[in-house]
Design an enzyme around this catalytic site. Structure first.
Site, short mmCIF file in Angstrom:
data_model
loop_
_atom_site.label_atom_id
_atom_site.label_comp_id
_atom_site.label_asym_id
_atom_site.label_seq_id
_atom_site.Cartn_x
_atom_site.Cartn_y
_atom_site.Cartn_z
N SER A 194 -15.63 -16.79 29.24
CA SER A 194 -16.28 -18.00 29.46
C SER A 194 -16.79 -18.69 28.13
O SER A 194 -17.33 -18.39 27.13
CB SER A 194 -16.80 -18.32 30.56
OG SER A 194 -17.57 -19.78 29.91
N TYR A 228 -13.75 -24.10 26.78
CA TYR A 228 -13.90 -25.88 27.46
C TYR A 228 -14.56 -26.99 25.85
O TYR A 228 -14.83 -26.12 24.88
CB TYR A 228 -16.21 -25.77 27.90
CG TYR A 228 -15.82 -25.05 29.42
CD1 TYR A 228 -14.61 -25.95 30.02
CD2 TYR A 228 -16.45 -24.33 30.13
CE1 TYR A 228 -14.62 -25.46 31.78
CE2 TYR A 228 -16.34 -24.32 30.97
CZ TYR A 228 -15.53 -24.53 32.18
OH TYR A 228 -15.84 -23.78 33.49
N LYS A 273 -6.04 -24.14 31.76
CA LYS A 273 -5.85 -23.25 33.34
C LYS A 273 -6.53 -25.11 34.00
O LYS A 273 -7.15 -25.67 33.38
CB LYS A 273 -7.32 -22.92 32.87
CG LYS A 273 -8.07 -22.06 34.94
CD LYS A 273 -9.16 -21.23 34.71
CE LYS A 273 -9.87 -20.77 35.25
NZ LYS A 273 -10.83 -21.67 36.08
C1 LIG Z 1 -19.57 -18.66 39.54
C2 LIG Z 1 -18.71 -18.34 39.30
C3 LIG Z 1 -18.44 -20.06 37.56
C4 LIG Z 1 -17.42 -20.16 37.00
N1 LIG Z 1 -17.28 -20.15 36.04
C5 LIG Z 1 -16.22 -20.86 34.98
C6 LIG Z 1 -15.58 -20.78 33.52
O1 LIG Z 1 -17.00 -20.87 32.74
N2 LIG Z 1 -14.42 -21.92 32.97
C7 LIG Z 1 -13.77 -21.74 33.83
O2 LIG Z 1 -12.96 -22.49 33.30
N3 LIG Z 1 -13.64 -21.56 35.37
C8 LIG Z 1 -15.05 -20.98 35.55
N4 LIG Z 1 -14.98 -20.27 37.08
C9 LIG Z 1 -13.22 -20.68 38.10
C10 LIG Z 1 -12.89 -19.61 37.56
O3 LIG Z 1 -11.91 -18.87 36.89
C11 LIG Z 1 -11.76 -20.01 39.01
O4 LIG Z 1 -10.62 -20.75 38.78
C12 LIG Z 1 -12.24 -18.98 40.05
O5 LIG Z 1 -13.23 -18.98 40.83
C13 LIG Z 1 -11.10 -18.73 41.17
O6 LIG Z 1 -11.55 -18.80 42.28
P1 LIG Z 1 -12.09 -17.82 43.88
O7 LIG Z 1 -13.29 -17.57 43.07
O8 LIG Z 1 -11.79 -18.33 44.95
O9 LIG Z 1 -11.10 -16.45 42.70
C14 LIG Z 1 -16.03 -20.19 37.98
C15 LIG Z 1 -16.18 -19.59 38.92
C16 LIG Z 1 -17.29 -18.78 39.52
C17 LIG Z 1 -16.83 -18.58 40.68
#
Ligand SMILES: Cc1cc2nc3c(=O)[nH]c(=O)nc-3n(C[C@H](O)[C@H](O)[C@H](O)COP(=O)(O)O)c2cc1C
Length: 388
Positions: free
Chosen positions: A111, A134, A258
């Site tokens: 990330s 981002y 995404k």
């Molecule tokens: C704790 C956490 C932090 C996340 N941080 C980011 C991030 O920094 N960048 C990003 O594009 N998505 C981030 N996401 C989204 C995930 O990449 C992903 O799209 C999402 O968790 C998918 O759903 P799921 O948790 O039900 O598998 C984050 C999700 C979680 C749970």
């Protein structure tokens, strides 16, 4: 006592993670935006699809490998981007996830908001890695980030487009979470209930820093609220398809967008030259009330045709969920909380456990559904539940 050994599925890992993490951190991981309708629907949507097995098939030679974003992976799922891994694993932060990805030969997504610099993550393991972008207000900082990702050997970019502002996560507001976690009188009790985590957190020198931006003010125990507010103002608010196209044109390798949640935007992503769309509502953490990404797969596949890669995330907790996504037309799934739960429950070993659970569930599902390769999985294996 629950240990990794007696975790048999992803929800078990979630229960163990709860025992290890302070409540505000669990809320940060498991919570969603507003009324958490998207969050709940991401999971329940999978049960609206039913798997139709094909019996008496020769499944003696099972092959599950595929290629996504130019990288070979042993199964059609890989680790999605999650920021601030140091909150879930103060000792190793992102190193636990990327090392687990290497040991299971899968893809890891780093990330923009990792706690460790992208170069340290890249050096820590030989597995293929994607870098999640981002785009920030500060153009120079953003451009430098992409140059650094290329130099560090990241195979592909993944531009997140659903986070122009942070989602309204009320669990975080209620639990008093700040990034980094702040030991106020109010939160002190919750942190004292998890002494092992708290000691590791207090001893970790860099696990809470903004690893990719040493030039920005780094969070410290004293000014966490100011830091959280500052984070929200970092995102570029006037990001458009033109910017996405410029980034795609200037990046040599595979490029995913995404946060696509409609046929129209998937077609636009194809038009500007993206390699892949990642159907995602950020795990229900951003806009509430959206469809579940799994519900979009079929129509997006029909619209973009057979060649564009479709990756889907959100609510994947079982190997059968991954099978359903492939049957509906996805190339692969990326997993968020399923791996974060493992990370929180047991660091690298916990992430490996999460990957192993999904692997064995997916393989068993393929066998029981009568498929010996991913190519054999198709619409004939799926039907929508009657009355939905
Ligand atoms: C704790 C956490 C932090 C996340 N941080 C980011 C991030 O920094 N960048 C990003 O594009 N998505 C981030 N996401 C989204 C995930 O990449 C992903 O799209 C999402 O968790 C998918 O759903 P799921 O948790 O039900 O598998 C984050 C999700 C979680 C749970």
């Amino acid at each position: 006592m629950t240990t990794l050994k007696n975790c048999f599925n992803i929800d078990d890992l979630g229960r163990l993670a709860r025992k290890r993490l302070p409540v505000p951190v669990t809320d940060y991981v498991e919570g969603g935006a507003d009324d958490e309708v998207s969050l709940a629907n991401n999971i329940s949507a999978f049960s609206r699809y039913q798997i139709v097995p094909k019996v008496l098939q020769d499944i003696s030679a099972l092959t599950t490998a595929t290629e996504v974003m130019g990288c070979k992976i042993p199964h059609p799922f890989y680790i999605s981007a999650t920021g601030f891994s140091g909150m879930m694993c103060p000792t190793d932060a992102e190193l636990a996830g990327v090392r687990a990805a290497a040991s299971r030969r899968t893809l890891y997504t780093a990330s923009t908001f990792s706690n460790l610099p992208l170069e340290d993550i890249a050096e820590a393991s030989p597995c293929n890695k994607l870098f999640q972008v981002y785009v920030l207000n500060d153009q120079a900082l953003s451009s430098k980030l992409l140059e650094r990702a290329e130099k560090a050997g990241y195979k592909g970019l993944c531009l997140t487009v659903d986070t122009v502002v942070g989602g309204n996560r009320e669990r975080d507001a209620r639990s008093g979470l700040a990034i980094p976690p702040r030991l106020t009188l109010k939160s002190m009790f919750q942190y004292m209930m998890r002494p092992a985590w708290t000691i590791k957190y207090l001893l970790s020198s860099n696990s809470m820093s903004l690893g990719n931006f040493p030039e920005l003010p780094q969070p410290s125990m004293g000014d966490s609220q100011a830091f959280t507010q500052a984070l929200g103002t970092l995102f570029k608010k006037d990001l458009t398809w033109d910017d996405a196209k410029k980034m795609i044109d200037s990046w040599e390798g595979p490029f995913a967008i995404k946060g696509i949640m409609s046929v129209a935007d998937a077609l636009k992503a194809k038009e500007v030259g993206a390699t892949a769309v990642i159907l995602s509502n950020h795990g229900g953490r951003q806009l509430d009330g959206t469809p579940a990404p799994i519900e979009l797969v079929e129509e997006v596949r029909a619209a973009v045709g057979p060649d564009m890669e479709i990756i889907v995330d959100g609510g994947i907790r079982r190997g059968t969920d991954i099978f359903k996504a492939i049957a509906l037309g996805a190339n692969a799934c990326s997993i968020g909380r399923a791996y974060v739960r493992g990370l929180s429950a047991g660091g690298q070993e916990g992430v490996e456990k999460a990957l192993d659970i999904l692997t064995s569930e997916f393989e068993r599902c393929m066998i029981l559904a009568g498929c010996s390769s991913l190519e054999e999985i198709g619409p004939q294996h799926i039907r929508k539940r009657i009355n939905d």
